[in-house]
Scaffold this active site. Structure first.
Site, PDB file in Angstrom:
ATOM      1  N   SER A  13      38.975 100.775   6.017  1.00 12.13           N
ATOM      2  CA  SER A  13      37.554 101.063   6.157  1.00 12.13           C
ATOM      3  C   SER A  13      36.728  99.955   5.510  1.00 12.13           C
ATOM      4  CB  SER A  13      37.266 102.445   5.547  1.00 12.13           C
ATOM      5  OG  SER A  13      35.979 102.902   5.873  1.00 12.13           O
ATOM      6  N   ASP A  19      39.695 106.407  11.217  1.00 14.28           N
ATOM      7  CA  ASP A  19      39.622 105.715   9.931  1.00 14.28           C
ATOM      8  C   ASP A  19      41.001 105.532   9.285  1.00 14.28           C
ATOM      9  OD1 ASP A  19      39.179 105.345   7.002  1.00 14.28           O
ATOM     10  OD2 ASP A  19      37.080 105.602   7.556  1.00 14.28           O
TER      11      ASP A  19
END
Length: 299
Positions: free
Chosen positions: A89, A205
């Site tokens: 991320s 993610d």
């Protein structure tokens, strides 16, 4: 503080093709893999690496904290051009910024542009488009070349079982941006859909499976933007825990991670990251821990 690293891992196919001949790595509840091309890229580029490597955690919009950490580590000689990096991320984005050779202060200013856009026009469902536009403008055209074999980007494949995928071979600048975009894809937040397509795989993610992914160095220092006390994390090198009397509350950090803070707060996050890294550096002198090592698997 240090986490042992390694080169093992199964690979996933280029643009979704099957990758063969590699072993799946299982670490507790986490299963992760790499493409064969990614392992070869590491071996070719990183014939000599600087240990330790640095892994940057998922952090949402706390990106400036990681930039501050990186600023100190670069200044003091902990991160060199041969230092392996990994991230999920926001951590993946800072790894790309470091590898690109860009200034951390300039990256902070770019973060302020993103934050201002989201404050004025909204964050949910549109953050992804704003992030992609900022990355296209900020990162140099050869960022993928600089990152190949050095930067590991973590993404999460959701079918049929959540699986962490590590990517460190990129065909183009766009391919690298697609990787860090996917690594940052919080379902229903970055864009109005539950997942994104990356190399013909439905992914989200990377922090959901590889919150602080391993680097290719023999030892890895993990950097976490959140306080780790009580979370069960082990082996964290740099985090707000190093300055317990000079940090934001956990509630504030989570709020800033999801909604863009004002520019003065972004500056503060940068300084907090810098100071936490400075405390860690005092405890771990560069001459004691930084060393050159040969990649034994390289020809």
């Amino acid at each position: 503080m240090f986490r042992d690293g390694g080169e093992d891992g199964e690979e996933f196919g280029r643009r979704g093709g099957g990758g063969g001949g590699a072993a799946v790595v299982e670490d507790g509840e986490v299963v992760w893999e790499q493409r064969e091309e990614d392992v070869e890229a590491e071996k070719e580029r990183m014939k000599k690496v600087t240990s330790p490597g640095f892994s940057f955690s998922a952090a949402g919009l706390l990106f400036p904290y990681h930039l501050g950490v990186a600023q100190l580590l670069i200044e003091k000689g902990y991160i060199k051009e041969t230092t392996p990096l990994a991230g999920s991320s926001a951590g993946a984005i800072v790894c790309a910024v470091i590898a690109s050779g860009s200034s951390m202060k300039e990256a902070l200013e770019a973060t302020k542009i993103l934050a201002e856009d989201c404050r004025s026009k909204g964050t949910a469902f549109r953050l992804g488009a704003v992030l992609r536009d900022i990355l296209l403008k900020f990162l140099p055209d050869d960022v993928h070349i600089r990152s190949n074999g050095r930067v590991r980007v973590a993404v999460t494949q959701i079918l049929w079982r959540p699986r962490g995928l590590l990517v460190d071979n990129f065909e183009s600048k766009e391919d690298l941006i697609n990787a860090v975009f996917t690594s940052s894809f919080i379902p229903g937040y970055l864009a109005p859909r539950p997942a994104t397509l990356f190399r013909k795989r439905l992914c989200i993610d990377g922090g959901l499976t590889l919150f602080m992914p391993p680097t290719s160095a023999s030892k890895t220092v993990c950097v976490c933007a959140f306080p780790t006390e009580g979370w069960g994390f082990e082996g964290i090198g740099i985090s707000p825990d190093l300055n317990p009397e000079n940090r934001a509350t956990t509630r504030q950090l989570f709020q800033w991670a999801l909604e863009p803070a004002e520019d003065n707060v972004l500056d503060q996050l940068f300084e907090l990251g810098y100071m936490d890294a400075a405390v860690w550096a005092e405890q771990n002198p560069v001459e004691d821990i930084v060393e050159e090592e040969s990649n034994q698997d390289s020809p």
